[in-house]
Design a protein around this motif. Sequence first.
Motif, PDB file in Angstrom:
ATOM      1  N   PHE A 180       0.852  -1.180   0.000  1.00 56.94           N
ATOM      2  CA  PHE A 180       0.000   0.000   0.000  1.00 56.94           C
ATOM      3  C   PHE A 180       0.893   1.237   0.000  1.00 56.94           C
ATOM      4  N   LEU A 181       0.454   2.265  -0.708  1.00 50.32           N
ATOM      5  CA  LEU A 181       1.206   3.513  -0.744  1.00 50.32           C
ATOM      6  C   LEU A 181       0.250   4.680  -0.571  1.00 50.32           C
ATOM      7  N   TRP A 182       0.770   5.726   0.067  1.00 49.66           N
ATOM      8  CA  TRP A 182      -0.019   6.937   0.242  1.00 49.66           C
ATOM      9  C   TRP A 182       0.735   8.142  -0.308  1.00 49.66           C
ATOM     10  N   THR A 183      -0.034   9.074  -0.850  1.00 52.81           N
ATOM     11  CA  THR A 183       0.493  10.357  -1.285  1.00 52.81           C
ATOM     12  C   THR A 183      -0.421  11.446  -0.726  1.00 52.81           C
ATOM     13  N   TYR A 184       0.055  12.677  -0.769  1.00 55.86           N
ATOM     14  CA  TYR A 184      -0.704  13.803  -0.211  1.00 55.86           C
ATOM     15  C   TYR A 184      -0.583  14.976  -1.167  1.00 55.86           C
ATOM     16  N   ARG A 185      -1.740  15.544  -1.550  1.00 58.86           N
ATOM     17  CA  ARG A 185      -1.715  16.687  -2.456  1.00 58.86           C
ATOM     18  C   ARG A 185      -2.923  17.580  -2.203  1.00 58.86           C
ATOM     19  N   ASN A 186      -2.659  18.876  -2.088  1.00 57.94           N
ATOM     20  CA  ASN A 186      -3.713  19.879  -1.938  1.00 57.94           C
ATOM     21  C   ASN A 186      -4.676  19.558  -0.798  1.00 57.94           C
ATOM     22  N   GLY A 187      -4.108  19.125   0.325  1.00 55.50           N
ATOM     23  CA  GLY A 187      -4.918  18.862   1.500  1.00 55.50           C
ATOM     24  C   GLY A 187      -5.656  17.537   1.502  1.00 55.50           C
ATOM     25  N   SER A 188      -5.398  16.680   0.501  1.00 58.59           N
ATOM     26  CA  SER A 188      -6.087  15.396   0.403  1.00 58.59           C
ATOM     27  C   SER A 188      -5.083  14.242   0.441  1.00 58.59           C
ATOM     28  N   LEU A 189      -5.513  13.152   1.046  1.00 59.28           N
ATOM     29  CA  LEU A 189      -4.708  11.941   1.152  1.00 59.28           C
ATOM     30  C   LEU A 189      -5.206  10.928   0.129  1.00 59.28           C
ATOM     31  N   TYR A 190      -4.266  10.272  -0.568  1.00 63.80           N
ATOM     32  CA  TYR A 190      -4.612   9.292  -1.596  1.00 63.80           C
ATOM     33  C   TYR A 190      -3.908   7.970  -1.287  1.00 63.80           C
ATOM     34  N   ARG A 191      -4.601   6.865  -1.599  1.00 64.34           N
ATOM     35  CA  ARG A 191      -4.037   5.542  -1.353  1.00 64.34           C
ATOM     36  C   ARG A 191      -4.005   4.726  -2.634  1.00 64.34           C
ATOM     37  N   GLY A 192      -2.871   4.078  -2.862  1.00 62.73           N
ATOM     38  CA  GLY A 192      -2.727   3.159  -3.969  1.00 62.73           C
ATOM     39  C   GLY A 192      -2.441   1.761  -3.462  1.00 62.73           C
ATOM     40  N   VAL A 193      -2.729   0.759  -4.279  1.00 62.13           N
ATOM     41  CA  VAL A 193      -2.484  -0.644  -3.935  1.00 62.13           C
ATOM     42  C   VAL A 193      -1.706  -1.288  -5.066  1.00 62.13           C
ATOM     43  N   ILE A 194      -0.704  -2.086  -4.718  1.00 62.77           N
ATOM     44  CA  ILE A 194       0.023  -2.871  -5.708  1.00 62.77           C
ATOM     45  C   ILE A 194       0.044  -4.324  -5.251  1.00 62.77           C
ATOM     46  N   HIS A 195       0.412  -5.205  -6.172  1.00 67.96           N
ATOM     47  CA  HIS A 195       0.586  -6.609  -5.808  1.00 67.96           C
ATOM     48  C   HIS A 195       1.602  -7.247  -6.737  1.00 67.96           C
ATOM     49  N   HIS A 196       2.381  -8.132  -6.168  1.00 69.12           N
ATOM     50  CA  HIS A 196       3.332  -8.946  -6.935  1.00 69.12           C
ATOM     51  C   HIS A 196       3.701 -10.152  -6.086  1.00 69.12           C
ATOM     52  N   LYS A 197       4.451 -11.053  -6.651  1.00 71.16           N
ATOM     53  CA  LYS A 197       4.923 -12.191  -5.883  1.00 71.16           C
ATOM     54  C   LYS A 197       5.921 -11.733  -4.821  1.00 71.16           C
ATOM     55  N   GLN A 198       6.183 -12.605  -3.865  1.00 69.29           N
ATOM     56  CA  GLN A 198       7.118 -12.269  -2.798  1.00 69.29           C
ATOM     57  C   GLN A 198       8.482 -11.916  -3.386  1.00 69.29           C
ATOM     58  N   TRP A 199       9.133 -10.942  -2.763  1.00 67.74           N
ATOM     59  CA  TRP A 199      10.444 -10.530  -3.227  1.00 67.74           C
ATOM     60  C   TRP A 199      11.484 -11.630  -3.030  1.00 67.74           C
ATOM     61  N   THR A 200      12.364 -11.750  -4.020  1.00 69.22           N
ATOM     62  CA  THR A 200      13.576 -12.550  -3.916  1.00 69.22           C
ATOM     63  C   THR A 200      14.740 -11.583  -4.043  1.00 69.22           C
ATOM     64  N   VAL A 201      15.593 -11.498  -3.016  1.00 65.27           N
ATOM     65  CA  VAL A 201      16.623 -10.463  -2.991  1.00 65.27           C
ATOM     66  C   VAL A 201      17.983 -11.047  -2.622  1.00 65.27           C
ATOM     67  N   LYS A 202      19.003 -10.269  -2.907  1.00 66.09           N
ATOM     68  CA  LYS A 202      20.343 -10.486  -2.400  1.00 66.09           C
ATOM     69  C   LYS A 202      20.751  -9.262  -1.582  1.00 66.09           C
TER      70      LYS A 202
END
Length: 245
Positions: A180-202
């Motif tokens: 989930f991600l949030w941004t803020y603009r002109n006094g308003s809060l916005y929420r976005g949603v993403i999805h992907h498989k679990q991260w594989t990292v080094k």
Amino acid sequence: MYQDILNSTAHRDCPLPQDPWIMMQQWDHLLFIHRPIQPHVLEEYLPQGLVLDTFNSKAWISIIPFKVSKIRLRKMPLFPFIGSFLQINVRTYVKRNGIKGVYFFSVDENQLLMILGSKVATLPSYYADMSMKRRNGYICVDSERRGKTAGILRARYEPTGEFFHPEKGSLEYWLIERYFLWTYRNGSLYRGVIHHKQWTVKKAAVNMEQSLTTLWPNNFLNSGFLAHYALSQIALIWLIRREMI
């Protein structure tokens, strides 16, 4: 492919939205650079409606450069005239109504059309001259903003060790598995949603110079942080929506 991604949800803390995703992106050669920071330093930068998320009483800020490619809207072919572009986001970790996510301080991109799209999506976007190249076994990212707002990133990084899935409950999982991600603009809060498989990292060895954020002091540029590398990820993205504060 998409259904396989949608069926992979065990690593998420919250269920997928009921409405359909609207965009797909492929992300490549991601570098996650994370630094702990005292919570009171970050709290004053958060908009109303968000609460700082912490791990063992520490807040974190992250700088994440990566390549974006294969962009398409749902049930549509790949976007013409875009190909691939580079992005760097600077974020911290927040909660809202029990849901964990990230809050973006800035998003730098080197594709004007995507800058326009990001601004429509309420992201705090900046146009930058950027490159990502391999040199002597390292991946090198060079970025400098254009316009009145200055900001650079010079990073050289090398993946080390073996790939792994961060375990639930670990700091790596807490930092990386965010949907989930949030941004803020002109006094308003916005929420976005993403999805992907679990991260594989080094893990990654990193040397960098940056002025994207003053929250990362210069005396901590090349020490006191964690870094992880991910080769690639296909992400599904939902429509960003305004939330009541």
